[in-house]
Motif scaffolding. Sequence first.
Motif, PDB file in Angstrom:
ATOM      1  N   ASP A 117       0.812  -1.218   0.000  1.00 46.74           N
ATOM      2  CA  ASP A 117       0.000   0.000   0.000  1.00 46.74           C
ATOM      3  C   ASP A 117       0.854   1.281   0.000  1.00 46.74           C
ATOM      4  N   ALA A 118       2.001   1.228   0.673  1.00 44.68           N
ATOM      5  CA  ALA A 118       2.859   2.423   0.769  1.00 44.68           C
ATOM      6  C   ALA A 118       3.396   2.841  -0.605  1.00 44.68           C
ATOM      7  N   ASP A 119       3.495   1.906  -1.533  1.00 43.22           N
ATOM      8  CA  ASP A 119       4.025   2.208  -2.870  1.00 43.22           C
ATOM      9  C   ASP A 119       2.927   2.380  -3.922  1.00 43.22           C
ATOM     10  N   ARG A 120       1.738   2.506  -3.468  1.00 45.03           N
ATOM     11  CA  ARG A 120       0.581   2.552  -4.362  1.00 45.03           C
ATOM     12  C   ARG A 120       0.666   3.699  -5.376  1.00 45.03           C
ATOM     13  N   GLU A 121       0.353   3.373  -6.643  1.00 45.44           N
ATOM     14  CA  GLU A 121       0.265   4.419  -7.678  1.00 45.44           C
ATOM     15  C   GLU A 121      -1.153   4.556  -8.217  1.00 45.44           C
TER      16      GLU A 121
END
Length: 278
Positions: A126-130
Amino acid sequence: MSETYDFLFKFLVIGSAGAGKSCLLHQFIENKFKQDSNHTIGVEFGSRVVNVGGKTVKLQIWDTAGQERFRSVTRSYYRGAAGALLVYDITSRETYNALTNWLTDARTLASPNIVIILCGNKKDLDADREVTFLEASRFAQENELMFLETSALTGENVEEAFLKCARTILNKIESGWDLASNMVMHHCGNFGSPADLLLKTSSNATVRFEENRNTADLRPDARTSPSSSGCLWVCKTLIPQLNRDLSTPRHIWSLSLTSDLKELFTLDTPPCVSFKSV
Ligand SMILES: Nc1nc2c(ncn2[C@@H]2O[C@H](COP(=O)(O)OP(=O)(O)OP(=O)(O)O)[C@@H](O)[C@H]2O)c(=O)[nH]1
């Protein structure tokens, strides 16, 4: 070893390279995360029997390569699919942007009626979500797709994605969705065993086999007795030619159905029977 099941659905897993298609399939079949997943070359295959609303359904799942260079190979496996998982990676906008192309392929090469669930995979990252959940759910709504975010790593929503798709197909069939009126089943390929070819139809349907311009109507008396899910036609015993010809590579034949195909295709060994509208 023979298995019994009420329905068999062919499923596709499609989407861009690296989205996690092979890992989703592996998680669904093996119930664990596939470590060291490599790019799929061409097509891989898995199957699992599940229980959906009291019915036993065999899911025959084709995991296709996402890389562009395999596109012409993978496209030839679309026909006859009843359902598809359309996968993108929530941490890669590129995989999301490619969805329209995959969707067009599925609806033109498989069937306009194919039931598709959009899967935003790698939910654990989720932290790297685009790509936001909201954006993807709008896309799903606009394109009449079901939608879930999944994680092949943790297993979250993986089972749900496959089962939701299967449930929707089953509901459609049971509410009288005539999947195959004016449809011709069409095969061009190599069968392992013709004994595996079964058709379920309504009790009043008739089935015609065509081969090299020769036609043979399947005899109504060769059906098994109607059951709650329809009549079962066992083609091996009906048409002697099938025993001979279905194992010939690239042999082309077709089956036309007057109405009410209850089951899309029923074959254990790939490549399976597929169909097209006429
Ligand atoms: N964190 C995380 N990584 C994942 C997940 N699913 C897949 N991956 C990783 O993503 C990479 C690609 O996964 P694959 O399943 O091989 O991707 P694919 O869509 O089958 O790729 P192609 O076969 O090339 O089309 C691998 O390094 C996986 O370990 C997930 O849910 N979470």
